[in-house]
Design a protein around this motif. Sequence first.
Motif, mmCIF file in Angstrom:
data_model
loop_
_atom_site.group_PDB
_atom_site.id
_atom_site.type_symbol
_atom_site.label_atom_id
_atom_site.label_comp_id
_atom_site.label_asym_id
_atom_site.label_seq_id
_atom_site.Cartn_x
_atom_site.Cartn_y
_atom_site.Cartn_z
ATOM 1 N N ASP A 344 0.764 -1.155 -0.344
ATOM 2 C CA ASP A 344 0.127 0.066 0.293
ATOM 3 C C ASP A 344 1.258 1.103 -0.243
ATOM 4 O OD1 ASP A 344 -1.613 1.985 1.895
ATOM 5 O OD2 ASP A 344 -3.083 1.331 0.351
ATOM 6 N N LEU A 345 0.636 2.287 -0.556
ATOM 7 C CA LEU A 345 1.427 3.440 -1.174
ATOM 8 C C LEU A 345 1.245 3.771 0.383
ATOM 9 C CD1 LEU A 345 3.130 4.747 -3.137
ATOM 10 C CD2 LEU A 345 0.999 6.298 -3.436
ATOM 11 N N ASN A 346 0.199 3.857 0.897
ATOM 12 C CA ASN A 346 0.316 4.744 2.637
ATOM 13 C C ASN A 346 1.244 4.398 3.301
ATOM 14 O OD1 ASN A 346 -2.072 6.841 1.372
ATOM 15 N ND2 ASN A 346 -3.186 5.863 1.967
ATOM 16 N N ASN A 347 1.273 2.992 2.887
ATOM 17 C CA ASN A 347 2.366 2.845 4.473
ATOM 18 C C ASN A 347 3.819 2.606 3.788
ATOM 19 O OD1 ASN A 347 -0.154 1.559 6.162
ATOM 20 N ND2 ASN A 347 0.042 -0.781 4.774
ATOM 21 N N ILE A 348 4.100 2.976 2.257
ATOM 22 C CA ILE A 348 5.162 2.915 2.411
ATOM 23 C C ILE A 348 5.817 4.204 2.436
ATOM 24 C CG2 ILE A 348 6.997 3.270 0.270
ATOM 25 C CD1 ILE A 348 5.441 0.549 -1.035
ATOM 26 N N GLY A 349 4.795 5.362 2.185
ATOM 27 C CA GLY A 349 5.203 6.939 2.625
ATOM 28 C C GLY A 349 5.346 6.567 4.447
ATOM 29 N N ARG A 350 4.448 6.134 4.723
ATOM 30 C CA ARG A 350 4.819 6.363 6.130
ATOM 31 C C ARG A 350 6.366 5.712 6.747
ATOM 32 N NH1 ARG A 350 -0.996 5.766 6.867
ATOM 33 N NH2 ARG A 350 -0.983 3.069 6.667
ATOM 34 N N ILE A 351 6.899 4.887 6.508
ATOM 35 C CA ILE A 351 7.629 4.455 6.187
ATOM 36 C C ILE A 351 9.103 4.791 5.894
ATOM 37 C CG2 ILE A 351 9.556 1.767 5.789
ATOM 38 C CD1 ILE A 351 7.131 0.292 5.543
ATOM 39 N N VAL A 352 9.064 5.576 4.802
ATOM 40 C CA VAL A 352 10.046 6.387 4.429
ATOM 41 C C VAL A 352 10.480 7.341 5.461
ATOM 42 C CG1 VAL A 352 10.397 7.720 2.412
ATOM 43 C CG2 VAL A 352 9.209 5.768 2.038
ATOM 44 N N LYS A 353 8.654 8.858 5.871
ATOM 45 C CA LYS A 353 8.864 9.550 6.761
ATOM 46 C C LYS A 353 9.484 9.169 7.637
ATOM 47 C CE LYS A 353 5.383 11.650 9.593
ATOM 48 N NZ LYS A 353 6.040 13.218 9.157
ATOM 49 N N ARG A 354 9.070 7.687 8.332
ATOM 50 C CA ARG A 354 9.694 7.623 9.407
ATOM 51 C C ARG A 354 11.588 7.745 9.634
ATOM 52 N NH1 ARG A 354 6.781 3.793 11.137
ATOM 53 N NH2 ARG A 354 7.545 1.889 9.562
ATOM 54 N N LEU A 360 17.780 12.097 8.947
ATOM 55 C CA LEU A 360 18.318 13.323 8.030
ATOM 56 C C LEU A 360 17.889 14.730 8.515
ATOM 57 C CD1 LEU A 360 17.594 12.138 4.352
ATOM 58 C CD2 LEU A 360 19.900 11.860 5.663
ATOM 59 N N PRO A 361 18.169 15.762 8.305
ATOM 60 C CA PRO A 361 17.661 16.684 9.054
ATOM 61 C C PRO A 361 16.604 17.532 8.043
ATOM 62 C CG PRO A 361 19.465 17.340 7.855
ATOM 63 C CD PRO A 361 19.715 15.996 7.786
ATOM 64 N N VAL A 362 15.981 17.046 8.848
ATOM 65 C CA VAL A 362 14.005 17.283 7.946
ATOM 66 C C VAL A 362 13.308 16.278 8.984
ATOM 67 C CG1 VAL A 362 15.418 16.438 4.938
ATOM 68 C CG2 VAL A 362 14.761 14.932 6.108
ATOM 69 N N LYS A 363 11.634 16.987 8.307
ATOM 70 C CA LYS A 363 10.511 17.417 9.105
ATOM 71 C C LYS A 363 9.618 17.735 7.881
ATOM 72 C CE LYS A 363 10.402 22.198 9.899
ATOM 73 N NZ LYS A 363 10.477 23.252 10.385
ATOM 74 N N ASP A 364 8.605 16.751 7.749
ATOM 75 C CA ASP A 364 7.418 17.118 7.794
ATOM 76 C C ASP A 364 7.485 15.928 6.610
ATOM 77 O OD1 ASP A 364 6.227 18.408 9.538
ATOM 78 O OD2 ASP A 364 6.602 19.966 8.548
ATOM 79 N N VAL A 365 8.074 15.097 5.916
ATOM 80 C CA VAL A 365 8.601 13.685 5.266
ATOM 81 C C VAL A 365 7.263 13.620 4.551
ATOM 82 C CG1 VAL A 365 9.396 12.671 3.531
ATOM 83 C CG2 VAL A 365 10.854 13.625 5.746
ATOM 84 N N ARG A 366 6.529 13.598 3.077
ATOM 85 C CA ARG A 366 5.452 12.626 2.781
ATOM 86 C C ARG A 366 5.773 12.759 1.739
ATOM 87 N NH1 ARG A 366 6.185 18.047 3.804
ATOM 88 N NH2 ARG A 366 5.877 19.444 2.273
#
Length: 698
Positions: A344-354, A360-366
């Motif tokens: 599922d694309l939503n689950n992959i997005g949460r994994i990449v965000k975490r 990395l020095p980033v925030k609010d990844v989506r």
Amino acid sequence: MPAKSIVLWKHWLLFVCLCLSMLLSVSFLMMRYPSQDPVLNVGLPFFFSFFCFVLGFYLWYLNKSERGEQTLILFLAVFSLIWNAWDVGGSGIIYQVGQSVYLLANLFGFILCMEVLTSYLRFWTIEWLPRRWLRYIEGTVVLISIPLVICINYGQAEARAAAMLLVAALMAVILFRTIYVYRRHREAVYKSMFQLLLACLVIAIVPHLVRSILPAILQDRFLFHPVSGTILLVLPLALFYLMISDRFIDTSFTTIGIVYCALVALIPAMILGMVFHEMTEWGIIISNRTNVVRFSVVAFVSIFAFLYIKQYLDFYLRKRLYPRQQDIQTSLNRLLQWMNDDYDLNNIGRIVKREMEACLPVKDVRLALVDKEDTSDTLMVMKPGESVDRRPDQLQDELGKIINAMNGFRILLAESRRGKVVLEGQWKMPRRRLNPDERTWLATLVSYTQMVIENLSNTKDMLEKLEETAVQSTSVPLTIKKMMLRISERERWKLSRSLHDRNMQDQLDIARQLDAWGSSTDHSETKAIMVRLREQILDSVYVLRQVINDLHPEFIYRTGLRKALMELIEKVNLRADFTLQATIDEKLDGFQREWEMAVYRVVQELLNNAQKHAHARLVTLALTTTKDTFVLKYADDGVGLNVSKIRKSFGTMGFPGMIGRVEGLGGNIKLQSGHHEGLKVTIQWTRITAQVNESRKV
């Protein structure tokens, strides 16, 4: 004499040979002419002999013989005499003895080197040189060396040149025979071993051949160059390393590292040499050109050694020097494990965000999907899986490239007819630049994510097409049949390779160890137990080999389809309880690789069904060819089956798989059967269809 006493006697005899060799080397060393350079005249010759003695003593202490360790001890004892026996001073008799020992140490040293290579590679089931050939070479050398020694002692002209020519021939045989065996056994399992062996042989033999042997042939006198003699120590060191180690150096990787360090060290060494030369010219340092060259060489070797050692220090200390790098590597492994079971694309997005916000020095990844209906062009903070307010035609970014936008970034991961998948986020303030490790990690993460998203998209498209086809037709599409069959054969091949390269090789290694242990023990009961265990393991290997052949019968491509089918029929006749009458056409031409495998699988499935389910007394099988067709006919008088219940499916096993194989290659199959009426199968292919399928495959 008991066998144990013989083994003990041989063991101590080897030690005596080592001690006598060392004693003789020291005696020759004391008889050398005095020289102004004690390092070249005494130090290096003594180190050469002592080094060989230490290696031989360690092997003697290990007390092993399965790889040729005892022969290597004799080689080291003989080889250690080469340098010290050359240029022995004193009276005429002592000089003649030294010259004779120098010649015999060269000849029989390289003969023993052949014995070592033969025994060692036989341990790995590789024949370096047949025993018969080796005995011929040894006999020839013995017959030639005796008159050569006599002629040298009597001062016969060209005798030394002929002797060194024989030594050069032995060295050439060792080098070129090893190259020949390596070309015949280029499997990955032997690659590192042969690369290391060949590299060491070239490094040791070629300088000695060029600086000592060839000049001796041209000048008709024995020569031994100190530099090539020092490099010659690589040969006993390499053989010693091969004997005691099961893990070999990656020669390609090591060579690249050495070349890199040498090139980097060359420039500063040349600069230091030029500075030293100018200081000599100005009178600041009193020296000559020889010292300038020596200084440059010492500077090069020192810088090279520093750089090479630094590589390994960086590797071993990297966890302490760069502790975050280890966290980044662990993160990639964790990312792949989590993505492995997510579709599922939503689950992959949460994994990449975490993972990105942790490393990395980033925030609010989506991870966002840009729909075609979006019209705005602002960077918004989105939840994973939401649509970005931007039209796809306004996102002309390059796939996988980081694009800065306001205080954030975006990366185009994929694009399809549904839209574009974009990875977006904000930089943490105050912003800093990504270091090289972080940039490499981000590029790797983007590549992995792109592959996962592309596979998800392709899977969805395929399922949609299958659903559309299923609504319109009750049969399985021909393309799907071909795809499923190819996937099935590929997985069978992977499994057969895994069984062959791992399970079967492990069992053969255990059998070899049991064989070695059994030959070294004197206890009859223990030896009998090891023999039984070895036979059981070999029986298991035989069964495993049959399983591997059934999974992926590669021998079809070597022996041809007809011979493979005849062997299959012979096996069935031995195992089955029915009579099998088979007719295979002599001229089975026209079949290609994919075609031959399909025919073999169909015949295999029919005969397996006859053995397990048909309960038949007579089975007939005929494969005939005409000008334009191939026809396979099968019939039995068994219990039969209900043909109407055979469903067409995606399976690759049983009758559905057999039907799929036939129709997947453009053939026609006809089944006739009834209750207790046996089974009749007629399969027909055309040569034109075979040629079309092969051209599509190419």
